[in-house]
Design a protein around this motif. Structure first.
Motif, short mmCIF file in Angstrom:
data_model
loop_
_atom_site.label_atom_id
_atom_site.label_comp_id
_atom_site.label_asym_id
_atom_site.label_seq_id
_atom_site.Cartn_x
_atom_site.Cartn_y
_atom_site.Cartn_z
N PHE A 144 90.22 18.92 -23.57
CA PHE A 144 89.21 19.83 -24.11
C PHE A 144 89.40 21.26 -23.63
N ASN A 145 90.41 21.53 -22.82
CA ASN A 145 90.65 22.87 -22.30
C ASN A 145 91.45 23.69 -23.30
N ILE A 146 90.96 24.89 -23.56
CA ILE A 146 91.61 25.79 -24.52
C ILE A 146 91.94 27.08 -23.78
N ASN A 147 93.22 27.46 -23.78
CA ASN A 147 93.66 28.68 -23.12
C ASN A 147 93.43 29.86 -24.07
N LEU A 148 92.41 30.64 -23.78
CA LEU A 148 92.07 31.79 -24.63
C LEU A 148 93.10 32.91 -24.51
N GLU A 193 86.64 41.49 -29.11
CA GLU A 193 86.72 41.16 -27.69
C GLU A 193 86.16 39.77 -27.38
N ARG A 194 85.60 39.12 -28.38
CA ARG A 194 84.98 37.82 -28.18
C ARG A 194 85.71 36.75 -28.98
N PHE A 195 85.24 35.52 -28.83
CA PHE A 195 85.75 34.39 -29.58
C PHE A 195 84.56 33.66 -30.19
N ILE A 196 84.76 33.12 -31.36
CA ILE A 196 83.71 32.33 -31.99
C ILE A 196 84.16 30.88 -31.99
N MET A 197 83.38 30.04 -31.33
CA MET A 197 83.66 28.61 -31.25
C MET A 197 82.71 27.89 -32.19
N THR A 198 83.27 27.16 -33.16
CA THR A 198 82.46 26.41 -34.11
C THR A 198 82.71 24.92 -33.91
N LEU A 203 85.79 36.57 -22.45
CA LEU A 203 86.44 36.62 -21.15
C LEU A 203 85.68 37.60 -20.29
N GLY A 204 85.43 37.26 -19.05
CA GLY A 204 84.69 38.15 -18.17
C GLY A 204 84.56 37.57 -16.79
N VAL A 254 80.80 32.63 -20.80
CA VAL A 254 81.76 33.54 -20.17
C VAL A 254 82.84 32.71 -19.49
N VAL A 255 84.08 33.00 -19.86
CA VAL A 255 85.25 32.33 -19.30
C VAL A 255 85.92 33.29 -18.32
N PRO A 256 86.23 32.84 -17.10
CA PRO A 256 86.88 33.74 -16.15
C PRO A 256 88.18 34.33 -16.71
N GLU A 257 88.31 35.64 -16.60
CA GLU A 257 89.50 36.33 -17.13
C GLU A 257 90.78 35.83 -16.47
N LYS A 258 90.68 35.50 -15.20
CA LYS A 258 91.88 35.10 -14.45
C LYS A 258 92.50 33.83 -15.03
N SER A 259 91.69 32.83 -15.32
CA SER A 259 92.23 31.58 -15.85
C SER A 259 92.32 31.59 -17.37
N GLY A 260 91.30 32.11 -18.01
CA GLY A 260 91.26 32.16 -19.47
C GLY A 260 91.05 30.80 -20.12
N ILE A 261 90.65 29.80 -19.33
CA ILE A 261 90.51 28.44 -19.85
C ILE A 261 89.07 28.16 -20.25
#
Length: 156
Positions: free
Chosen positions: A6-10, A53-58, A90-91, A101-108
């Motif tokens: 279920f992990n997605i690398n943004l 700058e964002r992502f849309i998850m559906t 990411l932030g 908010v997904v940590p910028e460092k990992s992006g996961i």
């Protein structure tokens, strides 16, 4: 827990986004604490698309989940049909908006918890069998208890 990743690398997401479809059963819900889902047969479609700058998850999900009846505690098959959208960015800190908010460092993006929340919050607040479909033994016990309680109450 389900064996699906279920992990997605943004950080490496292509500009057209990410799409996946998968099946969830009871093992998916068993990985989360404090839930009443005892079984499931849910088809999920997941899409993550970059939008500035964002992502849309559906998330789209259809199927059924087995949860205890609030009256007799036997399992009830509850139909599932939901489409939900979640903003992701990411932030490094939570925003006041309803954004993951997904940590910028990992992006996961760990989508399993989001999918779980969407499915659980779309269950009805009260789950009961239809009239006459509850466990007859439990119905008898409930009726006996209710009759006894009503007799004990003082009249006004």
């Amino acid at each position: 827990m389900s064996e699906h990743n279920f992990n997605i690398n943004l950080l490496s997401l292509p500009k057209e986004g990410f799409t996946d479809s998968f099946h969830l059963d009871g093992s998916f819900f068993a990985g989360f604490e404090k839930n009443d889902v005892r079984g499931a047969d849910v088809e999920v479609s997941l899409q993550v698309v970059p939008k500035g700058e964002r992502f849309i998850m559906t998330v789209k999900a259809t199927g059924s989940m087995s949860v205890p009846c609030d009256r007799c505690l036997d399992l009830v098959e509850v139909p599932v049909s939901v489409k939900d959208t979640q903003l992701v960015e990411l932030g490094s800190a939570d925003t006041e908006e309803d954004i993951v908010v997904v940590p910028e460092k990992s992006g996961i993006l760990e989508s399993d918890a989001i999918i779980y929340d969407i499915l659980i919050t779309n269950l009805p607040l009260t789950v009961r069998h239809r009239q006459g479909e509850c466990n007859p033994e439990m119905e008898r016990l409930l009726q006996a208890h209710l009759a006894k309680t009503e007799k004990e109450e003082p009249e006004e």
